[in-house]
Design an enzyme around this catalytic site. Structure first.
Site, PDB file in Angstrom:
ATOM      1  N   ASP A  98      18.115  15.677 -11.272  1.00 49.86           N
ATOM      2  CA  ASP A  98      17.063  14.806 -11.773  1.00 49.86           C
ATOM      3  C   ASP A  98      16.620  15.166 -13.184  1.00 49.86           C
ATOM      4  OD1 ASP A  98      14.951  13.106 -12.070  1.00 49.86           O
ATOM      5  OD2 ASP A  98      14.140  13.464 -10.107  1.00 49.86           O
ATOM      6  N   ASP A 280      14.626   7.922 -16.102  1.00 48.10           N
ATOM      7  CA  ASP A 280      14.468   8.851 -14.984  1.00 48.10           C
ATOM      8  C   ASP A 280      15.556   8.677 -13.934  1.00 48.10           C
ATOM      9  OD1 ASP A 280      13.283  10.730 -13.240  1.00 48.10           O
ATOM     10  OD2 ASP A 280      12.117   9.164 -12.257  1.00 48.10           O
TER      11      ASP A 280
END
Length: 408
Positions: A98, A280
């Site tokens: 991430d 993201d």
């Protein structure tokens, strides 16, 4: 040490990567070649009903800065993971990756195996997630192997003693976000160098640059490598044309993450004026401010589908769907009609009907003007190559062979 793995109704990608402990003092470097880390998609066949709710909860946690931006990954529908080795000889763990976080931890499913390189720092770590979940445990320094060319010595890593932030199919999380996000996650209160920081400090890579490539998901992707992180640069073979860079936004709170300024138009109709938001990999969909979302819904004629939480359109409406245009740093990126719909072969994963057509644009949960007015998640990043340049505080984008693909 027992690890709790209670299931929750939230989903999507978590993030956390408790990183390193090597000072980055200036030293001469011999330029090194870039090194890739192959990624794979996990498709959760158990099904998910609240992907949108999880994305929204994550966005609100990021906006408010409440605890860790990470969200419980239990029942996540689609996750990009990597096999990461810890220790010497290494034991391998399946970690979610991430860009929205910079901490890392293991131990959710597979227990930590201590080896000759394991060092207990005596520090505790704790990460509070949106939705009431959390992870806590002990901090260790250890050798971390991302690939044969990407070996990090004395990497800080959290070893979970208790967590309810994983559904049993992940061992932990690997984050590649800005180092500021590591503050206050370890009991000594110090900022923890990230994976990128340590790869650079240990002269494994010559620049703190990360290239991210995803390809659109399909029903057969669960065991196939469908993505790649390139450390130290980007993979020119994955892009079409040039990388176009833009500085990280100065608008808070988006500036705390990989944030950019952009505007969005649906066809020729503006739905979101130039404003700040983030890129993201921990968010599934494309989230936009409530006022922009309402304009998009009106323009497309879509209706809300209670079963999935997504907007749904008919085949006739799909045929009339216009492209979305994102203007970032003076460059316009086209998200085609096909790129705006969820992969139909994966409708069952989100609780939809096999022949339904669901849009991937969703409401972030607050009106524009917050300084956090959009999140360009997986569904955007699967169509564009992205580059995260810590050295120059900028983000870059380029088209790929999948930008205009009809795979959905």
């Amino acid at each position: 040490m027992a690890v709790s793995r209670s299931l929750s109704s939230l989903i999507l990608l978590a993030l956390a990567f408790l990183s390193l402990s090597v000072s980055a003092s200036p030293r001469s470097r011999t330029p090194s070649s870039t090194a890739p880390l192959k990624l794979a998609i996990i498709i959760n066949s158990a099904g998910i009903k609240n992907v949108v709710a999880a994305d929204q909860a994550r966005a609100q946690a990021l906006l408010q800065g409440s605890g860790s931006p990470s969200i419980d990954v239990t029942n996540s529908g689609m996750m990009y993971t990597a096999k990461v080795g810890v220790g010497s000889p290494p034991a391998y763990y399946t970690l979610l990756v991430d860009t929205g976080s910079s901490d890392s931890w293991i131990g959710a499913s597979k227990p930590y195996v201590k080896t000759k390189t394991s060092q207990d720092t005596g520090n505790a770590f704790h990460i509070a997630y949106g939705g009431g979940t959390s992870t806590s445990g002990e901090e260790y320094l250890d050798t971390v192997t991302l690939s044969p060319d990407l070996v990090i010595e004395k990497q800080s890593i959290g070893v979970a003693v208790q967590t309810n932030a994983s559904g049993g199919y992940l061992d932990g999380i690997l984050g590649v976000g800005p180092v500021d996000l590591t503050k206050h996650t370890v009991s000594d209160g110090k900022e923890v160098p990230t994976v990128m920081d340590n790869l650079y400090a240990q002269r494994t890579i010559s620049s703190e640059v990360l290239g991210v490539f995803f390809s659109p998901a399909s029903a057969g992707d669960a065991v196939d490598a469908r993505g790649e992180f390139t450390f130290g640069g980007y993979d020119a073979s994955k892009i079409i044309g040039d990388i176009s860079y833009v500085p990280i936004t100065s608008t808070s709170p988006a500036s705390n993450y990989w944030g950019v300024d952009q505007s969005i138009s649906y066809g020729t109709t503006s739905i979101l004026s130039k404003t700040a938001g983030i890129v993201d990999t921990g968010t599934t969909f494309l989230l936009i401010a409530t006022d922009a979302f309402n304009r998009y819904k009106s323009e497309t004629g879509a209706s809300h589908d209670a079963a999935t939480g997504l907007l749904k359109i008919s085949l006739e409406q799909y045929k009339e769907l216009s492209s979305l245009y994102f203007t970032i740093g003076g460059v316009t990126y086209e998200l085609t009609p096909n790129a705006q719909i969820w992969p139909r072969l994966l409708n069952i994963v989100i609780g939809g009907t096999p022949d339904g057509i669901y849009l991937i644009v969703n409401d972030i949960g607050s009106n524009s003007g917050s300084g956090f007015d959009f999140v360009n998640g997986y569904c955007f990043l699967e169509r564009f190559y992205s580059v995260y340049d810590t050295t120059n505080s900028r983000i870059g984008f380029a088209e790929t062979a999948y930008t205009k693909a009809m795979s959905n």
